[in-house]
Design an enzyme around this catalytic site. Sequence first.
Site, PDB file in Angstrom:
ATOM      1  N   HIS A   1      -8.438  -5.302 -22.017  1.00  0.00           N
ATOM      2  CA  HIS A   1      -7.505  -4.189 -21.795  1.00  0.00           C
ATOM      3  C   HIS A   1      -6.782  -3.845 -23.094  1.00  0.00           C
ATOM      4  O   HIS A   1      -6.422  -4.731 -23.859  1.00  0.00           O
ATOM      5  CB  HIS A   1      -6.463  -4.567 -20.739  1.00  0.00           C
TER       6      HIS A   1
ATOM      7  N   TYR B   1       3.409  -2.478 -14.312  1.00  0.00           N
ATOM      8  CA  TYR B   1       4.649  -3.207 -14.038  1.00  0.00           C
ATOM      9  C   TYR B   1       5.650  -2.170 -13.532  1.00  0.00           C
ATOM     10  O   TYR B   1       6.036  -1.267 -14.280  1.00  0.00           O
ATOM     11  CB  TYR B   1       5.198  -3.847 -15.313  1.00  0.00           C
TER      12      TYR B   1
ATOM     13  N   PRO C   1       7.012 -15.492 -14.850  1.00  0.00           N
ATOM     14  CA  PRO C   1       5.665 -14.947 -15.071  1.00  0.00           C
ATOM     15  C   PRO C   1       5.608 -13.544 -15.666  1.00  0.00           C
ATOM     16  O   PRO C   1       4.551 -13.102 -16.104  1.00  0.00           O
ATOM     17  CB  PRO C   1       5.048 -14.963 -13.664  1.00  0.00           C
TER      18      PRO C   1
ATOM     19  N   LYS D   1       2.952 -15.318 -20.109  1.00  0.00           N
ATOM     20  CA  LYS D   1       2.885 -16.184 -21.281  1.00  0.00           C
ATOM     21  C   LYS D   1       2.554 -17.657 -21.010  1.00  0.00           C
ATOM     22  O   LYS D   1       2.196 -18.391 -21.941  1.00  0.00           O
ATOM     23  CB  LYS D   1       4.237 -16.142 -22.041  1.00  0.00           C
TER      24      LYS D   1
ATOM     25  N   TYR E   1       3.519  -8.903 -26.248  1.00  0.00           N
ATOM     26  CA  TYR E   1       2.627  -9.014 -25.089  1.00  0.00           C
ATOM     27  C   TYR E   1       1.240  -9.507 -25.498  1.00  0.00           C
ATOM     28  O   TYR E   1       0.657 -10.359 -24.830  1.00  0.00           O
ATOM     29  CB  TYR E   1       2.533  -7.649 -24.376  1.00  0.00           C
TER      30      TYR E   1
HETATM   31  P1  FAD Z   1      -0.697 -27.014 -14.913  1.00  0.00           P
HETATM   32  O1  FAD Z   1      -1.624 -25.881 -14.727  1.00  0.00           O
HETATM   33  O2  FAD Z   1       0.436 -27.170 -13.983  1.00  0.00           O
HETATM   34  O3  FAD Z   1      -1.589 -28.335 -14.876  1.00  0.00           O
HETATM   35  C1  FAD Z   1      -1.023 -29.637 -14.775  1.00  0.00           C
HETATM   36  C2  FAD Z   1      -2.023 -30.554 -14.102  1.00  0.00           C
HETATM   37  O4  FAD Z   1      -1.489 -31.887 -14.044  1.00  0.00           O
HETATM   38  C3  FAD Z   1      -2.309 -30.156 -12.662  1.00  0.00           C
HETATM   39  O5  FAD Z   1      -3.705 -30.089 -12.458  1.00  0.00           O
HETATM   40  C4  FAD Z   1      -1.632 -31.230 -11.829  1.00  0.00           C
HETATM   41  O6  FAD Z   1      -2.315 -31.449 -10.602  1.00  0.00           O
HETATM   42  C5  FAD Z   1      -1.738 -32.425 -12.765  1.00  0.00           C
HETATM   43  N1  FAD Z   1      -0.743 -33.466 -12.499  1.00  0.00           N
HETATM   44  C6  FAD Z   1       0.551 -33.306 -12.139  1.00  0.00           C
HETATM   45  N2  FAD Z   1       1.144 -34.504 -11.987  1.00  0.00           N
HETATM   46  C7  FAD Z   1       0.203 -35.445 -12.264  1.00  0.00           C
HETATM   47  C8  FAD Z   1       0.217 -36.865 -12.269  1.00  0.00           C
HETATM   48  N3  FAD Z   1       1.322 -37.529 -11.948  1.00  0.00           N
HETATM   49  N4  FAD Z   1      -0.903 -37.517 -12.613  1.00  0.00           N
HETATM   50  C9  FAD Z   1      -2.033 -36.818 -12.930  1.00  0.00           C
HETATM   51  N5  FAD Z   1      -2.105 -35.469 -12.930  1.00  0.00           N
HETATM   52  C10 FAD Z   1      -0.999 -34.786 -12.602  1.00  0.00           C
HETATM   53  N6  FAD Z   1       0.623 -17.621 -17.408  1.00  0.00           N
HETATM   54  C11 FAD Z   1       0.044 -16.703 -18.248  1.00  0.00           C
HETATM   55  O7  FAD Z   1      -0.130 -16.990 -19.443  1.00  0.00           O
HETATM   56  N7  FAD Z   1      -0.341 -15.448 -17.824  1.00  0.00           N
HETATM   57  C12 FAD Z   1      -0.164 -15.075 -16.542  1.00  0.00           C
HETATM   58  O8  FAD Z   1      -0.582 -13.964 -16.193  1.00  0.00           O
HETATM   59  C13 FAD Z   1       0.471 -16.016 -15.634  1.00  0.00           C
HETATM   60  N8  FAD Z   1       0.669 -15.684 -14.346  1.00  0.00           N
HETATM   61  C14 FAD Z   1       1.124 -16.649 -13.477  1.00  0.00           C
HETATM   62  C15 FAD Z   1       1.257 -16.285 -12.153  1.00  0.00           C
HETATM   63  C16 FAD Z   1       1.692 -17.232 -11.232  1.00  0.00           C
HETATM   64  C17 FAD Z   1       1.817 -16.820  -9.795  1.00  0.00           C
HETATM   65  C18 FAD Z   1       2.010 -18.574 -11.659  1.00  0.00           C
HETATM   66  C19 FAD Z   1       2.462 -19.630 -10.684  1.00  0.00           C
HETATM   67  C20 FAD Z   1       1.893 -18.923 -12.984  1.00  0.00           C
HETATM   68  C21 FAD Z   1       1.460 -17.971 -13.904  1.00  0.00           C
HETATM   69  N9  FAD Z   1       1.325 -18.272 -15.257  1.00  0.00           N
HETATM   70  C22 FAD Z   1       0.823 -17.331 -16.115  1.00  0.00           C
HETATM   71  C23 FAD Z   1       1.673 -19.614 -15.751  1.00  0.00           C
HETATM   72  C24 FAD Z   1       0.457 -20.532 -15.919  1.00  0.00           C
HETATM   73  O9  FAD Z   1      -0.278 -20.565 -14.724  1.00  0.00           O
HETATM   74  C25 FAD Z   1       0.908 -21.965 -16.300  1.00  0.00           C
HETATM   75  O10 FAD Z   1       1.765 -21.852 -17.409  1.00  0.00           O
HETATM   76  C26 FAD Z   1      -0.277 -22.874 -16.644  1.00  0.00           C
HETATM   77  O11 FAD Z   1      -0.928 -23.316 -15.469  1.00  0.00           O
HETATM   78  C27 FAD Z   1       0.169 -24.131 -17.425  1.00  0.00           C
HETATM   79  O12 FAD Z   1      -0.915 -24.994 -17.630  1.00  0.00           O
HETATM   80  P2  FAD Z   1      -0.686 -26.564 -17.761  1.00  0.00           P
HETATM   81  O13 FAD Z   1      -2.054 -27.150 -17.967  1.00  0.00           O
HETATM   82  O14 FAD Z   1       0.370 -26.839 -18.752  1.00  0.00           O
HETATM   83  O15 FAD Z   1      -0.078 -27.025 -16.365  1.00  0.00           O
HETATM   84  C1  DHB Z   2      -0.690 -11.546 -13.773  1.00  0.00           C
HETATM   85  C2  DHB Z   2       0.358 -12.416 -13.763  1.00  0.00           C
HETATM   86  C3  DHB Z   2       1.449 -12.171 -14.553  1.00  0.00           C
HETATM   87  O1  DHB Z   2       2.462 -13.047 -14.584  1.00  0.00           O
HETATM   88  C4  DHB Z   2       1.519 -11.030 -15.342  1.00  0.00           C
HETATM   89  O2  DHB Z   2       2.622 -10.800 -16.083  1.00  0.00           O
HETATM   90  C5  DHB Z   2       0.471 -10.153 -15.348  1.00  0.00           C
HETATM   91  C6  DHB Z   2      -0.643 -10.414 -14.546  1.00  0.00           C
HETATM   92  C7  DHB Z   2      -1.854 -11.823 -12.922  1.00  0.00           C
HETATM   93  O3  DHB Z   2      -1.833 -12.812 -12.188  1.00  0.00           O
HETATM   94  O4  DHB Z   2      -2.828 -11.049 -12.981  1.00  0.00           O
END
Ligand code: FAD
Ligand code: DHB
Length: 390
Positions: free
Chosen positions: A72, A201, A292, A296, A384
């Site tokens: 995009h 948005y 969210p 980021k 962004y």
């Molecule tokens: P996580 O994905 O949380 O992974 C951590 C892992 O550790 C998990 O698999 C968990 O099961 C495991 N774990 C936890 N505790 C233990 C334990 N005690 N022992 C072993 N394993 C364990 N970010 C963006 O950049 N762009 C977006 O558009 C965006 N949209 C989002 C929309 C939603 C609805 C949500 C909820 C989040 C969004 N995010 C977005 C944020 C993004 O999803 C997270 O920042 C990302 O998942 C972080 O990755 P991580 O690997 O640090 O943590």
């Molecule tokens: C999505 C999530 C976000 O937090 C955002 O800012 C834009 C898109 C998504 O899940 O597609």
Amino acid sequence: MRTQVGIVGAGPAGLTLAVLLRRRGIESVVLEARSREYVEHRIRAGVIEQGIADLLVGAAVGQRMQREGIVHHGISLQFEGGRHRIPLTELSGGKSIVIYGQTEVVKDLIRVRIDDDGPLLFEVDDVQLRDVESERPRLTYRHEGGSHELECDVIAGCDGFHGVCRPSIPEGVLSSFSREYPYGWLGILAAVAPSSDELVYAHHERGFALLSLRSHELSRLYVQCRPDEDIDAWPDERIWEELQIRLGLPGWTLAEGPVLEKGVTGMRSFVVEPMQYGRLYLAGDAAHIVPPTGAKGLNLALHDVSVLADALAEWYRDGSTALLDAYSATCLRRVWRAEHFSWWMTSMLHTPEHADLFDLKLQLSQLRYVTTSEAAARSLAENYVGLGVV
Ligand code: FAD
Ligand code: DHB
């Protein structure tokens, strides 16, 4: 058992770290609490910054993203009944974003990890960190009915916000900074072609709404709700009704389709400093959370582990701890930029339950400014698509 890097968590951060380390000839073991099925289907992020997409391609995990991801070049901001495009690529010196689900990134990473024959254990219980201050930190855990111990050179805490790594750091070491928002997002995945080619948005008096997508056949949509909203109070018809009101424009309709998944997410900003203690390095959501709105979280998580992989590679190669010592400071510069951007986007677009008219006027003025002044739009665009170190 012994390894070089013990990685707790098989989310995007832990899995990417394992792959990046493998590319540099460094061994690791990944311990994940959940099942493979669960982590491959947890629907979350969808926006990948170009620099982070390049990182995945460079680590040879980006082939499917390059085929199926959708590039995009702009997003729209909608308010007061008008939709205004921010031409991201034009304003950011040619950068873009890739729409590709976090679930797909995780599936690709798991496949590469398994193809690499790298240890990746699912459904691991009771992970505990020991001797993190020493040169031989250990992870103890239970797996398939037995107790195990993993001796490591370093431990990477990639276990998300609710994990065990951050709380295992002694009290008084970390400073934490946080903000709770009185908002949540109710998100749906719907089997219908997205009604807009680019993300929208929308600021609306009834609350924020976001139109996003996962593919040409799958829409991803969000409406602002309360952080503790009861999902049962939101049958599909009510969600579509609300989306129609908040995203609706004369002459444009939002196409509806079967809802495949729905859930509520709370919103918070959170950072701990430093992101390291002894031989433990925190990465991703284990160290910081962003609301969210700025898209980021995933991008920051992958940036952290790319810094960590380079630092560990230098240490193993020539014994220098310079990059490792600087790990936290290097990551935190980008983390705080993303914290500010996410807080700013959140504040500009969400409607408080008891709206203060002064705040509303400020929001609308900011939206008008950012969609009419090229300087203001450029600032949004460069944040962004992903800023380097600022
Ligand atoms: P996580 O994905 O949380 O992974 C951590 C892992 O550790 C998990 O698999 C968990 O099961 C495991 N774990 C936890 N505790 C233990 C334990 N005690 N022992 C072993 N394993 C364990 N970010 C963006 O950049 N762009 C977006 O558009 C965006 N949209 C989002 C929309 C939603 C609805 C949500 C909820 C989040 C969004 N995010 C977005 C944020 C993004 O999803 C997270 O920042 C990302 O998942 C972080 O990755 P991580 O690997 O640090 O943590
Ligand atoms: C999505 C999530 C976000 O937090 C955002 O800012 C834009 C898109 C998504 O899940 O597609």
